[in-house]
Design a protein around this motif. Sequence first.
Motif, PDB file in Angstrom:
ATOM      1  N   ILE A  53       0.839  -1.208   0.000  1.00 17.20           N
ATOM      2  CA  ILE A  53       0.000   0.000   0.000  1.00 17.20           C
ATOM      3  C   ILE A  53       0.872   1.256   0.000  1.00 17.20           C
ATOM      4  O   ILE A  53       0.632   2.191  -0.776  1.00 17.20           O
ATOM      5  N   ILE A  54       1.893   1.269   0.842  1.00 18.16           N
ATOM      6  CA  ILE A  54       2.782   2.430   0.903  1.00 18.16           C
ATOM      7  C   ILE A  54       3.501   2.615  -0.432  1.00 18.16           C
ATOM      8  O   ILE A  54       3.585   3.734  -0.960  1.00 18.16           O
ATOM      9  N   SER A  55       4.008   1.528  -0.996  1.00 16.90           N
ATOM     10  CA  SER A  55       4.732   1.598  -2.263  1.00 16.90           C
ATOM     11  C   SER A  55       3.850   2.162  -3.379  1.00 16.90           C
ATOM     12  O   SER A  55       4.265   3.066  -4.112  1.00 16.90           O
ATOM     13  N   MET A  56       2.645   1.638  -3.500  1.00 17.87           N
ATOM     14  CA  MET A  56       1.731   2.118  -4.542  1.00 17.87           C
ATOM     15  C   MET A  56       1.322   3.570  -4.311  1.00 17.87           C
ATOM     16  O   MET A  56       1.227   4.353  -5.256  1.00 17.87           O
ATOM     17  N   GLY A  57       1.074   3.920  -3.050  1.00 19.47           N
ATOM     18  CA  GLY A  57       0.705   5.301  -2.731  1.00 19.47           C
ATOM     19  C   GLY A  57       1.803   6.283  -3.095  1.00 19.47           C
ATOM     20  O   GLY A  57       1.547   7.336  -3.696  1.00 19.47           O
ATOM     21  N   LEU A  58       3.038   5.939  -2.753  1.00 23.39           N
ATOM     22  CA  LEU A  58       4.165   6.815  -3.084  1.00 23.39           C
ATOM     23  C   LEU A  58       4.392   6.880  -4.595  1.00 23.39           C
ATOM     24  O   LEU A  58       4.716   7.946  -5.131  1.00 23.39           O
ATOM     25  N   LEU A  59       4.207   5.754  -5.280  1.00 23.06           N
ATOM     26  CA  LEU A  59       4.318   5.763  -6.739  1.00 23.06           C
ATOM     27  C   LEU A  59       3.294   6.723  -7.343  1.00 23.06           C
ATOM     28  O   LEU A  59       3.615   7.510  -8.238  1.00 23.06           O
ATOM     29  N   GLY A  60       2.086   6.681  -6.836  1.00 21.87           N
ATOM     30  CA  GLY A  60       1.050   7.597  -7.321  1.00 21.87           C
ATOM     31  C   GLY A  60       1.412   9.053  -7.091  1.00 21.87           C
ATOM     32  O   GLY A  60       1.182   9.897  -7.964  1.00 21.87           O
ATOM     33  N   LEU A  61       1.975   9.347  -5.931  1.00 18.53           N
ATOM     34  CA  LEU A  61       2.410  10.726  -5.664  1.00 18.53           C
ATOM     35  C   LEU A  61       3.508  11.160  -6.622  1.00 18.53           C
ATOM     36  O   LEU A  61       3.486  12.271  -7.142  1.00 18.53           O
ATOM     37  N   ALA A  62       4.472  10.287  -6.848  1.00 16.63           N
ATOM     38  CA  ALA A  62       5.578  10.633  -7.748  1.00 16.63           C
ATOM     39  C   ALA A  62       5.083  10.874  -9.165  1.00 16.63           C
ATOM     40  O   ALA A  62       5.608  11.737  -9.877  1.00 16.63           O
ATOM     41  N   MET A  63       4.046  10.144  -9.573  1.00 14.74           N
ATOM     42  CA  MET A  63       3.533  10.280 -10.938  1.00 14.74           C
ATOM     43  C   MET A  63       2.822  11.604 -11.175  1.00 14.74           C
ATOM     44  O   MET A  63       2.526  11.942 -12.319  1.00 14.74           O
ATOM     45  N   LYS A  64       2.561  12.363 -10.119  1.00 18.70           N
ATOM     46  CA  LYS A  64       1.960  13.684 -10.324  1.00 18.70           C
ATOM     47  C   LYS A  64       2.903  14.604 -11.094  1.00 18.70           C
ATOM     48  O   LYS A  64       2.451  15.470 -11.827  1.00 18.70           O
ATOM     49  N   ALA A  65       4.219  14.420 -10.911  1.00 21.18           N
ATOM     50  CA  ALA A  65       5.175  15.325 -11.545  1.00 21.18           C
ATOM     51  C   ALA A  65       6.096  14.631 -12.543  1.00 21.18           C
ATOM     52  O   ALA A  65       6.847  15.308 -13.239  1.00 21.18           O
ATOM     53  N   LEU A  66       6.051  13.310 -12.615  1.00 15.92           N
ATOM     54  CA  LEU A  66       6.937  12.572 -13.516  1.00 15.92           C
ATOM     55  C   LEU A  66       6.120  11.856 -14.589  1.00 15.92           C
ATOM     56  O   LEU A  66       4.979  11.465 -14.340  1.00 15.92           O
ATOM     57  N   PRO A  67       6.712  11.647 -15.759  1.00 18.17           N
ATOM     58  CA  PRO A  67       6.007  10.896 -16.802  1.00 18.17           C
ATOM     59  C   PRO A  67       5.697   9.481 -16.327  1.00 18.17           C
ATOM     60  O   PRO A  67       6.526   8.836 -15.669  1.00 18.17           O
ATOM     61  N   VAL A  68       4.529   8.980 -16.659  1.00 19.63           N
ATOM     62  CA  VAL A  68       4.074   7.685 -16.160  1.00 19.63           C
ATOM     63  C   VAL A  68       5.014   6.552 -16.581  1.00 19.63           C
ATOM     64  O   VAL A  68       5.341   5.682 -15.772  1.00 19.63           O
ATOM     65  N   GLY A  69       5.453   6.540 -17.810  1.00 22.41           N
ATOM     66  CA  GLY A  69       6.335   5.477 -18.279  1.00 22.41           C
ATOM     67  C   GLY A  69       7.661   5.460 -17.548  1.00 22.41           C
ATOM     68  O   GLY A  69       8.159   4.409 -17.142  1.00 22.41           O
ATOM     69  N   THR A  70       8.229   6.633 -17.373  1.00 23.63           N
ATOM     70  CA  THR A  70       9.504   6.746 -16.658  1.00 23.63           C
ATOM     71  C   THR A  70       9.337   6.348 -15.206  1.00 23.63           C
ATOM     72  O   THR A  70      10.122   5.566 -14.669  1.00 23.63           O
TER      73      THR A  70
END
Length: 131
Positions: A65-82
């Motif tokens: 849950i933590i990993s997915m949540g943080l990934l979602g936060l990071a994707m706000k400013a980074l390209p999804v593929g990267t």
Amino acid sequence: MNRRRKRSCCLIRHREQPESNGRKIMSWAILVIAGLFEVVWAIGLKYTEGFTRFWPSVGTVAAMIISMGLLGLAMKALPVGTAYAVWVGVGAVGTVVLGIFLLGESASIARLISVALIIAGIIGLKLATPG
């Protein structure tokens, strides 16, 4: 109707504005932390014994849950593929390394070269990402 067009026009312009450098750096840090939590849950899966052990299962699900949540936060400013590729890469490298040290998995030259190639890919994606 004109109001809607103006509003959507402004929203489009707002979304096209480049992210601040500080936000991008923070997003990269969050992404790496998300990848580390991916390592935790991947290794944790081994200790759950098919989710039959309670506490390892609880820890593994929490790390997921933590990993997915943080990934979602990071994707706000980074390209999804990267972001996704780096997240998976950090998780894969970390899991292989911990598998070698904790679980006695093979540390053959072929595996180590493969891990080095994944690391090179992560670095390449970071360098190739605009901003």
